[in-house]
Design an enzyme around this catalytic site. Structure first.
Site, PDB file in Angstrom:
ATOM      1  N   CYS A   1      43.343  52.038 -25.407  1.00 44.91           N
ATOM      2  CA  CYS A   1      44.579  51.596 -24.765  1.00 44.91           C
ATOM      3  C   CYS A   1      44.326  50.353 -23.906  1.00 44.91           C
ATOM      4  CB  CYS A   1      45.168  52.708 -23.902  1.00 44.91           C
ATOM      5  SG  CYS A   1      45.875  54.066 -24.868  1.00 44.91           S
TER       6      CYS A   1
ATOM      7  N   HIS B   1      49.424  50.536 -20.324  1.00 44.82           N
ATOM      8  CA  HIS B   1      49.776  51.433 -19.225  1.00 44.82           C
ATOM      9  C   HIS B   1      49.054  51.067 -17.930  1.00 44.82           C
ATOM     10  CE1 HIS B   1      45.897  53.615 -19.349  1.00 44.82           C
ATOM     11  NE2 HIS B   1      45.984  53.558 -20.684  1.00 44.82           N
TER      12      HIS B   1
END
Length: 423
Positions: A342, A326
């Site tokens: 992440c 992301h």
């Protein structure tokens, strides 16, 4: 009688010639042994931080050595760094003038320029700096690469985040960046689409928070893909170098798209393995995981899209996991260990990747602290080595017919990290 004399003269001449050759060979062997001693001792002393004695042996090596280019380049780098740390401006300036136009590799010339330029900037020796810059522009003025691709790929920047694939699995060329004002390494990284850590490890003697106007930073863009036998159309992420690679065939030619990434901390590591893009979201909301809310109870259950959303402007889910690839709302963190697992990207990069990656695309995440691959040459790429890693490198190189001293691995682990080195 004349025939006997002629034979004698021929024999004497041949004997004299052979004796001279043997003497020359013996002298060369002695000189070679001496230079090898100076080479190893210089490396050992440098690794221990004894720079003055390292310089003495490095200078003796260069005086004696005239046959081994790789070792010569090692000593030139050692002397450049040592003169820089000892603030020996004249010696570093003279070394620069002597070798910047010679046949040594571009990488060593880049490093020689960086240390000479930066010491002269720090010491405010403007006359010498002007000469250094003039020589630099004469030999190595960076040329802008004009974009050639069309459509969605025209948004990528050649030589920065999209590269023609060279031999085997090599991409990119190392360059330098000269600060146009006082900056930090974090600011420079963002300007040139690099990660903080990869710039820091390849510039070990630069203060990352105090880069003066006019100082040069070495930019390590020549890389090896994480896999020798990679697949086009698969995304590769190597956690140790904090970088993403996406090899593609574009307009019939092989290219590699590459971006810096932020990864999980040592306590919340990013996953390793094979995944696939299972979901894509523009301007995603962030459903805050229970574990993160326990760490920070002030967080709401859901953070809506917007400038304060930690997921940034795009998010792609990795398989059936909670891990995402992301963007970010943070002003720093790309190229660092900062996330809860992440994979984090600059917003401008995640948009470009989002637009060309389809659902179902395979993503391979590895954690390689070094790479050794054979293309036209054997290449080594180092990020962060343990003692075991150093032993493994020596054994792997030995299997490939390359024998180097452990002192050299220690030296490279300080001075040549973050980019591929031909051996």
């Amino acid at each position: 009688m004349g025939v006997i004399l002629a034979v004698f003269l021929i024999f004497s001449y041949a004997y004299s010639y052979d004796l001279d050759s043997l003497l020359d060979e013996a002298i060369r062997e002695v000189e070679s042994e001496k230079s090898e001693k100076y080479y190893n001792l210089a490396l050992k002393l440098f690794n221990e931080g004894v720079y003055k004695l390292a310089v003495k042996n490095g200078e003796l090596f260069i005086e004696k050595n005239n046959f081994d280019r790789r070792k010569l380049e090692d000593m030139l780098l050692l002397l450049s760094v040592s003169y820089y740390k000892l603030k020996e401006t004249k010696k570093l300036f003279d070394l620069y003038l002597r070798f910047i136009g010679s046949g040594i590799s571009k990488d060593i010339k880049l490093k020689l320029f960086v240390y000479t330029n930066n010491l002269l900037v720090r010491e405010k020796e403007w006359k010498r700096l002007k000469i250094v810059r003039k020589k630099w522009h004469r030999y190595f003025k960076n040329k802008k690469i004009r974009p050639k691709l069309k459509g969605v790929y025209s948004r990528f920047e050649p030589g920065i985040n999209i590269f023609s694939l060279k031999e085997g699995n090599i991409i990119g060329d190392n360059t330098v960046y000269i600060a146009d004002k006082n900056l930090t390494l974090i600011e420079i990284a963002k300007k040139i689409d690099m990660g903080y850590d990869e710039l820091k490890i390849s510039n070990p003697h630069i203060d990352p928070f105090d880069i003066l106007k006019g100082e040069a930073v070495f930019i390590p863009r020549r890389r090896l893909l994480p896999e020798q036998n990679f697949e086009f159309g698969t995304v590769y992420i190597n956690l140790s170098e904090k970088r993403l690679y996406y090899p593609l065939i574009i307009e019939g030619e092989p290219y590699v798209i590459s971006f810096p990434v932020g990864i999980g901390t040592d306590n919340t590591k990013s996953p390793v393995g094979e995944f696939f893009i299972s979901q894509k979201k523009e301007n995603p909301e962030w459903i805050v995981p229970k574990s993160i809310r326990e760490e920070d109870p002030s967080l709401p259950p859901v953070v809506p899209p917007g400038p304060n959303n930690p997921l940034g402007v795009r998010a792609m889910r990795l398989g059936n996991t909670e891990y995402l690839l992301h963007g970010t709302s943070k002003r720093f963190g790309i190229g660092m260990k900062v996330s809860h697992g992440c994979i984090r990207m600059y917003n401008r990069d995640v948009v470009r990747l989002f637009d060309i990656v389809n659902k179902g695309t395979k993503v391979v995440i590895t954690d390689k602290r070094f790479k050794i691959f054979k293309n036209r040459y054997i290449y080594l790429e180092i990020f962060e080595l343990s003692v075991k890693d150093k032993i493994d490198i020596l054994n792997l190189l030995k299997e490939r017919g390359v024998k180097i001293t452990p002192y050299l691995i220690d030296f490279y682990n300080i001075e040549k990290r973050g980019y591929s080195i031909p051996l």
